[in-house]
Design a protein around this motif. Structure first.
Motif, short mmCIF file in Angstrom:
data_model
loop_
_atom_site.label_atom_id
_atom_site.label_comp_id
_atom_site.label_asym_id
_atom_site.label_seq_id
_atom_site.Cartn_x
_atom_site.Cartn_y
_atom_site.Cartn_z
N VAL A 173 0.69 8.51 -11.56
CA VAL A 173 -0.29 7.85 -12.43
C VAL A 173 -1.56 8.69 -12.57
O VAL A 173 -2.18 8.74 -13.63
CB VAL A 173 -0.63 6.44 -11.90
N LEU A 174 -1.93 9.38 -11.50
CA LEU A 174 -3.19 10.15 -11.51
C LEU A 174 -2.94 11.66 -11.50
O LEU A 174 -3.79 12.42 -11.04
CB LEU A 174 -4.04 9.74 -10.30
N ALA A 175 -1.83 12.09 -12.04
CA ALA A 175 -1.47 13.52 -12.04
C ALA A 175 -2.53 14.38 -12.70
O ALA A 175 -2.79 15.50 -12.26
CB ALA A 175 -0.12 13.72 -12.73
N ASP A 176 -3.18 13.88 -13.74
CA ASP A 176 -4.19 14.67 -14.44
C ASP A 176 -5.60 14.47 -13.89
O ASP A 176 -6.56 15.01 -14.45
CB ASP A 176 -4.15 14.36 -15.95
N TYR A 192 0.82 -1.21 0.00
CA TYR A 192 0.00 0.00 0.00
C TYR A 192 0.86 1.26 0.00
O TYR A 192 0.49 2.26 -0.63
CB TYR A 192 -0.96 0.00 1.19
N GLN A 193 1.99 1.24 0.68
CA GLN A 193 2.87 2.41 0.65
C GLN A 193 3.40 2.64 -0.77
O GLN A 193 3.44 3.78 -1.24
CB GLN A 193 4.04 2.23 1.62
N HIS A 194 3.79 1.58 -1.44
CA HIS A 194 4.28 1.73 -2.82
C HIS A 194 3.16 2.19 -3.75
O HIS A 194 3.38 3.03 -4.61
CB HIS A 194 4.90 0.41 -3.31
N LEU A 195 1.97 1.65 -3.55
CA LEU A 195 0.82 2.05 -4.36
C LEU A 195 0.49 3.53 -4.13
O LEU A 195 0.26 4.28 -5.09
CB LEU A 195 -0.39 1.18 -3.99
N ASP A 196 0.54 3.95 -2.89
CA ASP A 196 0.26 5.35 -2.54
C ASP A 196 1.23 6.29 -3.26
O ASP A 196 0.84 7.34 -3.76
CB ASP A 196 0.38 5.51 -1.02
N HIS A 197 2.50 5.90 -3.35
CA HIS A 197 3.49 6.73 -4.04
C HIS A 197 3.24 6.80 -5.54
O HIS A 197 3.58 7.80 -6.19
CB HIS A 197 4.91 6.24 -3.78
N LEU A 198 2.64 5.77 -6.10
CA LEU A 198 2.35 5.76 -7.54
C LEU A 198 1.19 6.69 -7.91
O LEU A 198 1.11 7.17 -9.03
CB LEU A 198 1.99 4.35 -8.01
N PHE A 199 0.29 6.93 -6.98
CA PHE A 199 -0.91 7.71 -7.29
C PHE A 199 -0.58 9.08 -7.87
O PHE A 199 -1.21 9.51 -8.82
CB PHE A 199 -1.79 7.89 -6.04
N ASP A 200 0.37 9.78 -7.30
CA ASP A 200 0.67 11.14 -7.76
C ASP A 200 1.11 11.17 -9.22
O ASP A 200 0.72 12.07 -9.96
CB ASP A 200 1.74 11.80 -6.87
N CYS A 237 -7.47 11.01 -7.63
CA CYS A 237 -6.29 10.71 -6.83
C CYS A 237 -6.61 10.88 -5.34
O CYS A 237 -6.29 10.01 -4.52
CB CYS A 237 -5.14 11.62 -7.23
N ALA A 238 -7.26 11.96 -4.99
CA ALA A 238 -7.60 12.23 -3.59
C ALA A 238 -8.56 11.17 -3.05
O ALA A 238 -8.40 10.69 -1.92
CB ALA A 238 -8.22 13.61 -3.45
N ARG A 239 -9.54 10.77 -3.87
CA ARG A 239 -10.52 9.77 -3.41
C ARG A 239 -9.89 8.39 -3.21
O ARG A 239 -10.11 7.75 -2.19
CB ARG A 239 -11.68 9.68 -4.42
#
Length: 177
Positions: free
Chosen positions: A82-85, A72-80, A90-92
């Motif tokens: 992968v979901l930049a646009d 989950y920590q690695h996934l959390d770092h990917l969000f910014d 991303c927040a949800r």
């Protein structure tokens, strides 16, 4: 025993996280995703797991909790990236993921309480094979994650690597603070 009941409660709680993952899929309008059954080996493991006495289950269960939080920590770092646009999405999904992470942190603390020195050594030896077995079942993991780094993160897990706001919402043993 009370420890067996706590352990089984936490195992059931793990399966309730599927609801939060499904909500993540709904965020991306993927609400018709079909949940693929576990592979044959993992199906057998999960059938046996609830029947194993706590003293035998503690070390592998502890490792699965570590695997969860590092994943989950690695996934959390990917969000910014992968979901930049998609800042709202991303927040949800981060909010939903953090709900799961708060539970995982408490589970790590609970599991650690029941491990003695022998259990810690056993858990340490299980990290590599259990992580590899789990991620081998997810073909995309090789493309998204550095599994070797996740193994290292599991072996060296420290609550200091977790965001303080998540620690504040979770239960962490006093000797880990």
């Amino acid at each position: 025993q009370v420890t067996d009941k706590i352990s089984r409660y936490h195992l059931a709680e793990e399966f309730s996280h599927v609801r939060l993952f499904h909500e993540m899929f709904r965020t991306f309008q993927l609400d018709r995703v079909e949940w693929v059954p576990l592979g044959p080996l993992m199906q057998k493991v999960y059938k046996i797991f609830p029947h194993v006495p706590e003293r035998l289950m503690s070390a592998p269960a502890f490792v699965t909790e570590l695997m969860g939080i590092t994943f989950y920590q690695h996934l959390d770092h990917l969000f910014d990236s992968v979901l930049a646009d998609e800042p709202e999405a991303c927040a949800r999904v981060r909010e939903l993921l953090h709900e799961i992470m708060v539970d995982e942190l408490a589970h790590i603390g609970q599991r650690r309480n029941f491990l003695g020195p022998i259990g810690i050594r056993c858990a340490h030896k299980m990290v590599r094979p259990l992580y590899r077995m789990f991620f081998r079942d997810i073909p995309e993991s090789a493309l998204l994650f550095d599994v070797d780094q996740m193994i290292q993160d599991g072996l060296s897990f420290d609550y200091n690597s977790v965001a303080p706001e998540l620690i504040a919402r979770s239960w962490v043993p006093s000797y880990c603070r």
